[in-house]
Design an enzyme around this catalytic site. Structure first.
Site, mmCIF file in Angstrom:
data_model
loop_
_atom_site.group_PDB
_atom_site.id
_atom_site.type_symbol
_atom_site.label_atom_id
_atom_site.label_comp_id
_atom_site.label_asym_id
_atom_site.label_seq_id
_atom_site.Cartn_x
_atom_site.Cartn_y
_atom_site.Cartn_z
ATOM 1 N N SER A 57 0.854 -1.199 0.000
ATOM 2 C CA SER A 57 0.000 0.000 0.000
ATOM 3 C C SER A 57 0.882 1.238 0.000
ATOM 4 O O SER A 57 1.650 1.467 0.941
ATOM 5 C CB SER A 57 -0.898 0.003 1.244
ATOM 6 N N HIS A 108 -1.442 -1.373 -4.128
ATOM 7 C CA HIS A 108 -2.697 -0.950 -3.489
ATOM 8 C C HIS A 108 -2.667 0.571 -3.287
ATOM 9 O O HIS A 108 -1.750 1.106 -2.661
ATOM 10 C CB HIS A 108 -2.795 -1.691 -2.150
ATOM 11 N N ASP A 149 -4.697 3.786 -1.825
ATOM 12 C CA ASP A 149 -5.757 4.175 -0.896
ATOM 13 C C ASP A 149 -6.242 5.591 -1.202
ATOM 14 O O ASP A 149 -5.494 6.551 -1.040
ATOM 15 C CB ASP A 149 -5.219 4.144 0.541
ATOM 16 N N MET A 204 -8.724 8.503 -0.115
ATOM 17 C CA MET A 204 -9.546 8.967 1.013
ATOM 18 C C MET A 204 -10.004 10.392 0.748
ATOM 19 O O MET A 204 -9.211 11.220 0.306
ATOM 20 C CB MET A 204 -8.724 8.952 2.298
ATOM 21 N N HIS A 247 -8.471 1.432 -3.725
ATOM 22 C CA HIS A 247 -9.366 1.243 -2.582
ATOM 23 C C HIS A 247 -10.047 2.580 -2.312
ATOM 24 O O HIS A 247 -9.418 3.513 -1.815
ATOM 25 C CB HIS A 247 -8.506 0.762 -1.400
ATOM 26 N N MET A 273 -12.127 5.000 -0.431
ATOM 27 C CA MET A 273 -12.720 5.335 0.875
ATOM 28 C C MET A 273 -13.303 6.734 0.755
ATOM 29 O O MET A 273 -12.825 7.696 1.363
ATOM 30 C CB MET A 273 -11.631 5.260 1.963
ATOM 31 N N MET A 277 -11.401 -5.476 5.992
ATOM 32 C CA MET A 277 -10.561 -4.521 6.731
ATOM 33 C C MET A 277 -10.200 -5.121 8.090
ATOM 34 O O MET A 277 -11.079 -5.574 8.822
ATOM 35 C CB MET A 277 -11.288 -3.192 6.952
ATOM 36 N N GLY A 286 -8.854 4.524 7.146
ATOM 37 C CA GLY A 286 -8.586 5.961 7.271
ATOM 38 C C GLY A 286 -7.128 6.298 7.538
ATOM 39 O O GLY A 286 -6.691 7.382 7.191
ATOM 40 N N PHE A 287 -6.402 5.374 8.128
ATOM 41 C CA PHE A 287 -5.016 5.672 8.502
ATOM 42 C C PHE A 287 -4.145 4.435 8.358
ATOM 43 O O PHE A 287 -4.625 3.319 8.567
ATOM 44 C CB PHE A 287 -4.942 6.162 9.952
ATOM 45 N N GLY A 288 -2.881 4.686 8.023
ATOM 46 C CA GLY A 288 -1.906 3.600 8.038
ATOM 47 C C GLY A 288 -1.391 3.381 9.451
ATOM 48 O O GLY A 288 -1.728 4.125 10.382
ATOM 49 N N ASP A 294 -6.546 -6.001 4.913
ATOM 50 C CA ASP A 294 -5.914 -4.686 4.835
ATOM 51 C C ASP A 294 -5.911 -4.029 6.212
ATOM 52 O O ASP A 294 -6.964 -3.778 6.786
ATOM 53 C CB ASP A 294 -6.719 -3.832 3.837
ATOM 54 N N GLY A 295 -4.694 -3.768 6.715
ATOM 55 C CA GLY A 295 -4.563 -3.014 7.959
ATOM 56 C C GLY A 295 -3.817 -3.791 9.031
ATOM 57 O O GLY A 295 -4.241 -4.876 9.437
ATOM 58 N N GLY A 296 -2.669 -3.263 9.443
ATOM 59 C CA GLY A 296 -1.914 -3.884 10.529
ATOM 60 C C GLY A 296 -1.285 -5.217 10.161
ATOM 61 O O GLY A 296 -0.983 -6.026 11.037
ATOM 62 N N GLY A 353 1.221 -1.686 4.245
ATOM 63 C CA GLY A 353 1.777 -0.356 4.013
ATOM 64 C C GLY A 353 3.043 -0.171 4.808
ATOM 65 O O GLY A 353 4.160 -0.310 4.298
ATOM 66 N N SER A 354 2.898 0.088 6.113
ATOM 67 C CA SER A 354 4.088 0.385 6.923
ATOM 68 C C SER A 354 5.042 -0.800 7.017
ATOM 69 O O SER A 354 6.252 -0.600 7.124
ATOM 70 C CB SER A 354 3.696 0.906 8.303
HETATM 71 C C1 DX5 Z 1 -6.157 2.044 5.781
HETATM 72 C C2 DX5 Z 1 -5.754 1.654 4.391
HETATM 73 C C3 DX5 Z 1 -4.644 0.689 4.321
HETATM 74 C C4 DX5 Z 1 -3.345 1.196 4.903
HETATM 75 C C5 DX5 Z 1 -2.696 0.029 5.588
HETATM 76 O O1 DX5 Z 1 -7.338 2.754 5.727
HETATM 77 O O2 DX5 Z 1 -6.857 1.068 3.702
HETATM 78 O O3 DX5 Z 1 -4.436 0.203 3.002
HETATM 79 O O4 DX5 Z 1 -2.447 1.726 3.965
HETATM 80 O O5 DX5 Z 1 -1.577 0.464 6.254
HETATM 81 P P1 DX5 Z 1 -0.789 -0.460 7.274
HETATM 82 O O6 DX5 Z 1 -0.326 -1.666 6.511
HETATM 83 O O7 DX5 Z 1 0.329 0.426 7.725
HETATM 84 O O8 DX5 Z 1 -1.743 -0.835 8.374
HETATM 85 ZN ZN ZN Z 2 -6.456 0.108 1.751
#
Ligand code: DX5
Ligand code: ZN
Length: 223
Positions: free
Chosen positions: A11, A36, A38, A40, A69, A71, A140, A145-147, A178-180, A200-201
């Site tokens: 991501s 991916h 994102d 927003m 994606h 949002m 999800m 909303g946030f990484g 997706d997420g964490g 992502g991170s």
């Molecule tokens: C969150 C996004 C994710 C985000 C994941 O709303 O949809 O795609 O980039 O980031 P990580 O992998 O850092 O949780």
């Molecule tokens: Zn995403």
């Protein structure tokens, strides 16, 4: 889930935007399966990220499929624009969409792969009638909303339920999370039935670079 067939979808939300092209190319060389993106819009989620011009630029630097994606509160208003600039798949949320079937058919009419996204508090059962029309489901594993948020463990049984529904109703449909997602949580989601991991991170936010980070994620899945 056959661990060898698990796909990684970096991501770009966590990338260094000043070096976005380089970082995406590095992810491609390191074996990423798709990118991916994102999007927003500040209403559906309390954050802003990026729009179609980024997809357009990325289209010139990678041959990987670009999945978008969305949002945003009115995804229908932007489907055509993202399709035109080079998105290969469009992922739309179940939440807040009173006419999801119509949105899904619009994506199909644009000739793109379509996926439906469900938030952590949304039950798997809402997918039952729409699943036959989808190429992809995205569960999800954080609130969107946030990484860099913490993985929500209570989503694991739901991932398993979605996997069972997919095997029954639409075998071949991707089950993405997706997420964490990192080296600690990746094996859990794969064991629950996910076959595509967004990260992502854990890919762009690591000190030793994208290639090493992706190797770590793959190794964790293959343990
Ligand atoms: C969150 C996004 C994710 C985000 C994941 O709303 O949809 O795609 O980039 O980031 P990580 O992998 O850092 O949780
Ligand atoms: Zn995403």
């Amino acid at each position: 889930m056959n661990r060898g067939s698990v796909k990684l979808a970096p991501s770009i939300l966590a990338a260094d935007f000043a070096r976005l092209g380089e970082q995406v190319s590095e992810a491609e060389r390191a074996g990423a399966d798709r990118i991916h993106v994102d999007v927003m819009g500040g209403h559906f989620v309390p954050n802003l990220s990026l729009g179609a011009p980024i997809v357009q630029s990325l289209r010139h630097v990678t041959r990987l499929p670009l999945e978008t994606h969305l949002m945003i509160s009115d995804p229908d208003a932007f489907l055509e624009e993202f399709a035109e600039v080079g998105s290969d798949s469009l992922l739309v949320h179940w939440e807040g969409n009173d006419n999801l079937h119509r949105t899904v058919q619009r994506v199909k009419a644009l000739g793109k792969r379509v996926g439906v996204v469900i938030n952590p508090a949304t039950p798997a059962a809402v997918l039952e009638e729409i699943l036959q029309d989808l190429e992809q489901v995205l569960v999800m594993t954080v609130n969107p909303g946030f990484g860099h948020q913490r993985f929500i463990r209570t989503t694991l049984p739901k991932i398993h339920r979605v996997r069972q529904m997919i095997e029954k109703i639409k075998p071949g449909c991707d089950l993405e999370v997706d997420g964490g997602i990192d080296a600690a949580t990746a094996p859990l989601v794969v064991a629950a039935g996910a076959n595509v991991l967004v990260a992502g991170s854990a890919i762009f936010g690591e000190g030793d670079g994208v290639t090493a980070a992706m190797q770590r994620l793959r190794a964790a899945v293959h343990q």
